[in-house]
Design a protein around this motif. Sequence first.
Motif, PDB file in Angstrom:
ATOM      1  N   THR A 206      62.787  29.628  67.582  1.00 47.90           N
ATOM      2  CA  THR A 206      64.079  29.040  67.191  1.00 47.90           C
ATOM      3  C   THR A 206      65.228  29.442  68.111  1.00 47.90           C
ATOM      4  OG1 THR A 206      64.655  30.884  65.712  1.00 47.90           O
ATOM      5  CG2 THR A 206      63.358  29.062  64.778  1.00 47.90           C
ATOM      6  N   TYR A 210      72.765  26.530  70.861  1.00 49.63           N
ATOM      7  CA  TYR A 210      73.644  26.205  69.740  1.00 49.63           C
ATOM      8  C   TYR A 210      74.881  25.464  70.226  1.00 49.63           C
ATOM      9  CZ  TYR A 210      70.807  30.064  68.046  1.00 49.63           C
ATOM     10  OH  TYR A 210      69.753  30.887  67.750  1.00 49.63           O
ATOM     11  N   PRO A 214      74.980  29.214  64.771  1.00 54.88           N
ATOM     12  CA  PRO A 214      73.562  29.093  64.429  1.00 54.88           C
ATOM     13  C   PRO A 214      73.351  28.507  63.040  1.00 54.88           C
ATOM     14  CG  PRO A 214      74.001  31.210  65.453  1.00 54.88           C
ATOM     15  CD  PRO A 214      75.342  30.564  65.224  1.00 54.88           C
ATOM     16  N   TYR A 217      73.884  24.768  63.300  1.00 54.30           N
ATOM     17  CA  TYR A 217      72.929  24.124  64.196  1.00 54.30           C
ATOM     18  C   TYR A 217      71.540  24.056  63.572  1.00 54.30           C
ATOM     19  CZ  TYR A 217      70.588  22.697  68.444  1.00 54.30           C
ATOM     20  OH  TYR A 217      69.856  22.001  69.356  1.00 54.30           O
ATOM     21  N   TYR A 218      71.075  25.170  63.012  1.00 55.18           N
ATOM     22  CA  TYR A 218      69.768  25.156  62.369  1.00 55.18           C
ATOM     23  C   TYR A 218      69.746  24.171  61.195  1.00 55.18           C
ATOM     24  CZ  TYR A 218      68.290  29.362  64.919  1.00 55.18           C
ATOM     25  OH  TYR A 218      67.942  30.260  65.888  1.00 55.18           O
ATOM     26  N   GLN A 219      70.841  24.151  60.440  1.00 57.56           N
ATOM     27  CA  GLN A 219      70.908  23.222  59.309  1.00 57.56           C
ATOM     28  C   GLN A 219      70.784  21.784  59.789  1.00 57.56           C
ATOM     29  OE1 GLN A 219      71.024  24.019  56.101  1.00 57.56           O
ATOM     30  NE2 GLN A 219      71.118  21.902  55.393  1.00 57.56           N
ATOM     31  N   PHE A 222      66.967  21.137  61.375  1.00 56.44           N
ATOM     32  CA  PHE A 222      65.846  21.146  60.442  1.00 56.44           C
ATOM     33  C   PHE A 222      66.075  20.273  59.205  1.00 56.44           C
ATOM     34  CE2 PHE A 222      65.023  25.233  62.696  1.00 56.44           C
ATOM     35  CZ  PHE A 222      63.769  24.920  63.172  1.00 56.44           C
ATOM     36  N   SER A 253      71.926  34.762  64.752  1.00 60.38           N
ATOM     37  CA  SER A 253      70.793  33.842  64.745  1.00 60.38           C
ATOM     38  C   SER A 253      69.957  34.015  63.481  1.00 60.38           C
ATOM     39  CB  SER A 253      69.924  34.079  65.983  1.00 60.38           C
ATOM     40  OG  SER A 253      70.645  33.807  67.165  1.00 60.38           O
ATOM     41  N   ILE A 257      68.990  31.266  60.259  1.00 57.33           N
ATOM     42  CA  ILE A 257      67.675  30.958  59.695  1.00 57.33           C
ATOM     43  C   ILE A 257      67.659  31.234  58.195  1.00 57.33           C
ATOM     44  CG2 ILE A 257      65.246  31.616  59.681  1.00 57.33           C
ATOM     45  CD1 ILE A 257      65.998  29.918  62.059  1.00 57.33           C
ATOM     46  N   LEU A 260      68.775  28.592  55.664  1.00 60.40           N
ATOM     47  CA  LEU A 260      67.963  27.418  55.339  1.00 60.40           C
ATOM     48  C   LEU A 260      67.321  27.588  53.966  1.00 60.40           C
ATOM     49  CD1 LEU A 260      66.162  26.882  58.772  1.00 60.40           C
ATOM     50  CD2 LEU A 260      68.015  25.498  57.823  1.00 60.40           C
TER      51      LEU A 260
END
Length: 283
Positions: A206, A210, A214, A217-219, A222, A253, A257, A260
Amino acid sequence: MVIDIHAHPLLFDEINGSQEVLRFRKEQFGVFKSGINPVDFELVLLEDAKIDKAVLLPEDYSSETGRAIVSNDEMCRIVERSQEHFIGFASVDPRGHAAKEELIRAFDVLKLSGLKLNLSRLHLYPDDSRLAPLLEICEERNKPVMFHAGYSWEPNTPARYSEPIRFEDVALNYPNLRFCLAHMGWPWWEETIMMLMKYPNVYADTSMVYMDSPKNYYQHLFSVNMNLNWLQNCFQDKVMFGSNNPRFRHVRSLGGIKNLPLRQEVMDAVLGGNAVRFLGLED
């Protein structure tokens, strides 16, 4: 267990005895605002983030630069500072005449745990014959490979060499070689997903680029670019947490994660369980 599968030690004080050496590393890696990071402080940062282990990745382009950004001997010195927290990978320049011998030494003598290659910086495609002896050594010794995939911050790194689909022949020709497509292969994340679902020996991490935080961006990646259930039900055993430290702080970071809304068993797998299997640490 929480494992950061993707971090870089180029700023550690253990290996930066002069400003000239530090300047070389920063220019080659493409970081300019950061200074020396004491190893003892790095250990505090990992403890504060509740990260149990960090995989440290060296890089070797010595055929053109005259020396590695971080050498295998330097990596060994860093790991010896805290074998409880650091897992050191090796790196060799496949264009060098002694690459095979150096990788064997890194594994057999220095006891390093895997191989890191950025083919965009090396200007080699994954099917280049100069990689074959190195991949064979890794497969024979049950050592995983971390491939840079997709976009790279480093200078002189054309992304075409690291498009995820180009690694398909590696997955086919070395079925017992576990390898990771770093950074989810961004911006080719759909190709990365195909590789994860099709080949048992392919993983991803991962440590992406970004565009904002983070968390956001992860949201977006994914839950918007893909359905969150894809990660939860289709390749939940293939994605590993990676921060890309020092470009991005471990704790930020990791917070992205953890934001999520994953099932607990999937969260545990992403944060460490998948990395345990990738690294061959089950025993």
